[in-house]
Design a protein around this motif. Structure first.
Motif, PDB file in Angstrom:
ATOM      1  N   ARG A  82       3.029  45.517 -70.085  1.00  0.00           N
ATOM      2  CA  ARG A  82       3.762  46.217 -71.292  1.00  0.00           C
ATOM      3  C   ARG A  82       4.626  47.211 -70.693  1.00  0.00           C
ATOM      4  NH1 ARG A  82       1.586  45.072 -76.418  1.00  0.00           N
ATOM      5  NH2 ARG A  82      -0.027  43.709 -76.278  1.00  0.00           N
ATOM      6  N   MET A  83       5.996  47.301 -70.796  1.00  0.00           N
ATOM      7  CA  MET A  83       6.889  48.216 -70.521  1.00  0.00           C
ATOM      8  C   MET A  83       6.862  49.498 -71.492  1.00  0.00           C
ATOM      9  SD  MET A  83       8.066  47.345 -67.666  1.00  0.00           S
ATOM     10  CE  MET A  83       9.376  48.442 -67.383  1.00  0.00           C
ATOM     11  N   ARG A  84       6.709  49.077 -73.015  1.00  0.00           N
ATOM     12  CA  ARG A  84       6.839  50.205 -73.696  1.00  0.00           C
ATOM     13  C   ARG A  84       5.485  51.259 -73.880  1.00  0.00           C
ATOM     14  NH1 ARG A  84       9.417  45.798 -76.686  1.00  0.00           N
ATOM     15  NH2 ARG A  84      11.634  45.942 -76.503  1.00  0.00           N
ATOM     16  N   THR A  85       4.389  50.274 -73.788  1.00  0.00           N
ATOM     17  CA  THR A  85       3.060  51.020 -74.168  1.00  0.00           C
ATOM     18  C   THR A  85       2.057  51.345 -73.078  1.00  0.00           C
ATOM     19  OG1 THR A  85       2.093  48.795 -74.780  1.00  0.00           O
ATOM     20  CG2 THR A  85       3.275  50.116 -76.559  1.00  0.00           C
ATOM     21  N   ALA A  86       2.470  50.628 -71.917  1.00  0.00           N
ATOM     22  CA  ALA A  86       1.651  50.960 -70.640  1.00  0.00           C
ATOM     23  C   ALA A  86       1.414  52.535 -70.496  1.00  0.00           C
ATOM     24  CB  ALA A  86       2.086  50.417 -69.485  1.00  0.00           C
ATOM     25  N   ASN A  87       0.140  52.980 -70.171  1.00  0.00           N
ATOM     26  CA  ASN A  87      -0.125  54.069 -69.861  1.00  0.00           C
ATOM     27  C   ASN A  87       0.201  54.590 -68.300  1.00  0.00           C
ATOM     28  OD1 ASN A  87      -1.125  56.746 -69.461  1.00  0.00           O
ATOM     29  ND2 ASN A  87      -3.388  56.209 -70.433  1.00  0.00           N
ATOM     30  N   PHE A  88       1.585  54.928 -68.159  1.00  0.00           N
ATOM     31  CA  PHE A  88       2.062  54.992 -66.892  1.00  0.00           C
ATOM     32  C   PHE A  88       1.505  56.314 -66.138  1.00  0.00           C
ATOM     33  CE2 PHE A  88       4.845  57.417 -69.510  1.00  0.00           C
ATOM     34  CZ  PHE A  88       5.178  58.654 -68.661  1.00  0.00           C
ATOM     35  N   LYS A  89       0.961  57.323 -67.072  1.00  0.00           N
ATOM     36  CA  LYS A  89       0.412  58.483 -66.732  1.00  0.00           C
ATOM     37  C   LYS A  89      -0.879  58.124 -65.765  1.00  0.00           C
ATOM     38  CE  LYS A  89       2.381  62.023 -69.503  1.00  0.00           C
ATOM     39  NZ  LYS A  89       2.301  63.029 -70.477  1.00  0.00           N
ATOM     40  N   ALA A  90      -1.971  57.228 -66.657  1.00  0.00           N
ATOM     41  CA  ALA A  90      -3.204  56.889 -65.953  1.00  0.00           C
ATOM     42  C   ALA A  90      -2.819  55.922 -64.812  1.00  0.00           C
ATOM     43  CB  ALA A  90      -3.823  56.124 -67.042  1.00  0.00           C
ATOM     44  N   MET A  91      -1.837  55.288 -64.764  1.00  0.00           N
ATOM     45  CA  MET A  91      -1.441  54.304 -63.559  1.00  0.00           C
ATOM     46  C   MET A  91      -1.025  55.107 -62.475  1.00  0.00           C
ATOM     47  SD  MET A  91       0.858  51.256 -65.593  1.00  0.00           S
ATOM     48  CE  MET A  91      -0.082  49.665 -66.205  1.00  0.00           C
ATOM     49  N   ALA A  92      -0.257  55.922 -62.502  1.00  0.00           N
ATOM     50  CA  ALA A  92       0.169  56.994 -61.580  1.00  0.00           C
ATOM     51  C   ALA A  92      -1.072  57.722 -60.686  1.00  0.00           C
ATOM     52  CB  ALA A  92       0.921  58.108 -62.159  1.00  0.00           C
ATOM     53  N   GLU A  93      -2.098  57.917 -61.472  1.00  0.00           N
ATOM     54  CA  GLU A  93      -3.435  58.410 -60.613  1.00  0.00           C
ATOM     55  C   GLU A  93      -3.836  57.415 -59.608  1.00  0.00           C
ATOM     56  OE1 GLU A  93      -8.061  59.684 -61.616  1.00  0.00           O
ATOM     57  OE2 GLU A  93      -6.666  58.727 -63.184  1.00  0.00           O
ATOM     58  N   TYR A  94      -3.724  56.150 -59.996  1.00  0.00           N
ATOM     59  CA  TYR A  94      -4.032  55.126 -58.909  1.00  0.00           C
ATOM     60  C   TYR A  94      -3.170  54.764 -57.972  1.00  0.00           C
ATOM     61  CZ  TYR A  94      -8.333  54.396 -62.069  1.00  0.00           C
ATOM     62  OH  TYR A  94      -9.402  54.501 -62.808  1.00  0.00           O
ATOM     63  N   PHE A 113       6.322  48.637 -62.433  1.00  0.00           N
ATOM     64  CA  PHE A 113       6.965  47.445 -61.352  1.00  0.00           C
ATOM     65  C   PHE A 113       5.940  47.969 -59.951  1.00  0.00           C
ATOM     66  CE2 PHE A 113      11.528  47.009 -62.711  1.00  0.00           C
ATOM     67  CZ  PHE A 113      11.115  46.651 -63.964  1.00  0.00           C
ATOM     68  N   THR A 114       5.727  49.047 -59.751  1.00  0.00           N
ATOM     69  CA  THR A 114       4.734  49.319 -58.672  1.00  0.00           C
ATOM     70  C   THR A 114       3.374  48.890 -58.921  1.00  0.00           C
ATOM     71  OG1 THR A 114       6.208  51.189 -57.753  1.00  0.00           O
ATOM     72  CG2 THR A 114       4.141  51.011 -56.794  1.00  0.00           C
ATOM     73  N   TRP A 115       3.032  49.104 -59.898  1.00  0.00           N
ATOM     74  CA  TRP A 115       1.497  48.504 -60.455  1.00  0.00           C
ATOM     75  C   TRP A 115       1.428  47.203 -60.060  1.00  0.00           C
ATOM     76  CZ3 TRP A 115      -2.419  51.709 -61.840  1.00  0.00           C
ATOM     77  CH2 TRP A 115      -3.543  51.227 -62.399  1.00  0.00           C
ATOM     78  N   THR A 116       2.570  46.530 -60.646  1.00  0.00           N
ATOM     79  CA  THR A 116       2.366  44.920 -60.651  1.00  0.00           C
ATOM     80  C   THR A 116       2.233  44.540 -59.150  1.00  0.00           C
ATOM     81  OG1 THR A 116       3.605  44.717 -62.608  1.00  0.00           O
ATOM     82  CG2 THR A 116       3.580  42.959 -61.414  1.00  0.00           C
ATOM     83  N   ALA A 138       3.032  34.711 -57.164  1.00  0.00           N
ATOM     84  CA  ALA A 138       4.142  35.483 -57.326  1.00  0.00           C
ATOM     85  C   ALA A 138       4.316  36.741 -58.274  1.00  0.00           C
ATOM     86  CB  ALA A 138       5.223  34.423 -57.608  1.00  0.00           C
ATOM     87  N   PHE A 139       5.100  37.543 -57.861  1.00  0.00           N
ATOM     88  CA  PHE A 139       5.305  38.637 -59.059  1.00  0.00           C
ATOM     89  C   PHE A 139       7.008  38.911 -59.023  1.00  0.00           C
ATOM     90  CE2 PHE A 139       5.159  41.026 -55.027  1.00  0.00           C
ATOM     91  CZ  PHE A 139       6.042  42.004 -55.149  1.00  0.00           C
ATOM     92  N   ASP A 140       7.342  39.679 -60.120  1.00  0.00           N
ATOM     93  CA  ASP A 140       8.670  39.931 -60.253  1.00  0.00           C
ATOM     94  C   ASP A 140       8.713  41.168 -61.376  1.00  0.00           C
ATOM     95  OD1 ASP A 140      11.370  40.240 -61.397  1.00  0.00           O
ATOM     96  OD2 ASP A 140      11.866  38.830 -59.456  1.00  0.00           O
ATOM     97  N   ARG A 141       9.130  42.288 -61.089  1.00  0.00           N
ATOM     98  CA  ARG A 141       9.092  43.353 -62.072  1.00  0.00           C
ATOM     99  C   ARG A 141       7.574  43.645 -62.468  1.00  0.00           C
ATOM    100  NH1 ARG A 141      14.051  41.149 -61.587  1.00  0.00           N
ATOM    101  NH2 ARG A 141      15.776  42.614 -61.338  1.00  0.00           N
TER     102      ARG A 141
END
Length: 264
Positions: A82-94, A113-116, A138-141
């Motif tokens: 999800r682009m709008r609701t993903a917890n990007f701060k928590a993702m950044a920790e990893y 995008f990096t997480w994917t 495969a992956f994209d964005r």
């Protein structure tokens, strides 16, 4: 009335992009995760012949939805973050601290995008180490296409929903997978529990987006947490090993970060 018109416009847009909706209510699909970035990613994947159709929902989460799809006539899983609701701060920790992605910009879009990309890379490494994880295609964005673990369009159940005939044997198998992940794939899952292990004749590890390399500054903490979670779950069904004993078993008796790796 407006909703019907919107749904028809969405269907028409997908058709124009060459995206086929298979066995699903496209309005439900549209309402969950689709935005401009996702549609563009779908367009690229379809035109690169990495995907031919998208179907019904397999699972819905805070960070991502997983849908059935079709690729080369075969059922696949399509994970859309999800682009709008993903917890990007928590993702950044990893991500921050993982040398493979040291150059990442810290915008919401770039983190998702990096997480994917990271989950694709982690699954590939785990597969190459011989681990039972979904094969990444495969992956994209913000979209990842991978092997569907299940049968007849029905996803394999989470291990917490299975009555195991030999829980102690399965426990040892999961510990073995943690060990192989650490020693051979040189990764720590970072969020392993009964919720992201599927059962289909054997345990399959999923949700590898947060997995970190052994040299990540929090790798030791994440490894202990994984072991603690597995012990907590299996302790209701069978004897479990002491946490410190398992850490030594998994790491070979020591935990030494390796030299930083370049982005793959």
């Amino acid at each position: 009335m407006g909703g019907d018109r919107e749904g028809k416009d969405f269907d028409r847009k997908l058709e124009e992009m060459g995206i086929r909706i298979k066995d699903a209510d496209s309005r439900k699909v549209r309402g969950e995760v689709f935005d401009e970035n996702t549609l563009l990613a779908l367009y690229h994947l379809v035109h690169k012949k990495k995907l031919s159709a998208i179907g019904g929902s397999i699972s819905t989460g805070k960070e991502a939805n997983v849908f059935l799809g079709e690729r080369e006539g075969k059922t696949v899983a399509i994970k859309i973050y999800r682009m709008r609701t993903a917890n990007f701060k928590a993702m950044a920790e990893y991500i921050i601290g993982d040398p493979r992605f040291a150059g990442m910009r810290r915008t919401r879009k770039d983190i998702v995008f990096t997480w994917t990309k990271k989950e694709f890379a982690n699954l590939k490494r785990a597969r190459e180490a011989g681990l039972p994880v979904p094969e990444p295609y495969a992956f994209d964005r913000n979209i990842l296409i991978m092997e569907f673990i299940g049968e007849d369009d029905t996803a394999a159940p989470q291990i917490r929903n299975v009555e195991l005939e030999d829980p102690e044997g399965v426990y040892r198998a999961v510990v073995g997978e943690i060990k192989t992940l650490f020693q051979e794939a040189r990764l720590v899952h970072g969020d392993l529990s009964e919720f992201n292990i599927l059962w289909r004749e054997k345990p399959y590890i999923i949700d590898m987006g947060q997995a970190v390399t052994r040299e990540h500054p929090n790798a030791g903490t994440f490894l202990i947490r994984d072991i603690r979670n597995i012990n907590r779950f299996f302790s209701s069904f069978c004897p479990v090993e002491d946490e410190d004993v398992l850490v030594r078993e998994v790491t070979g008796g020591t935990f030494r970060p390796l030299q930083p790796e370049k982005e793959q």
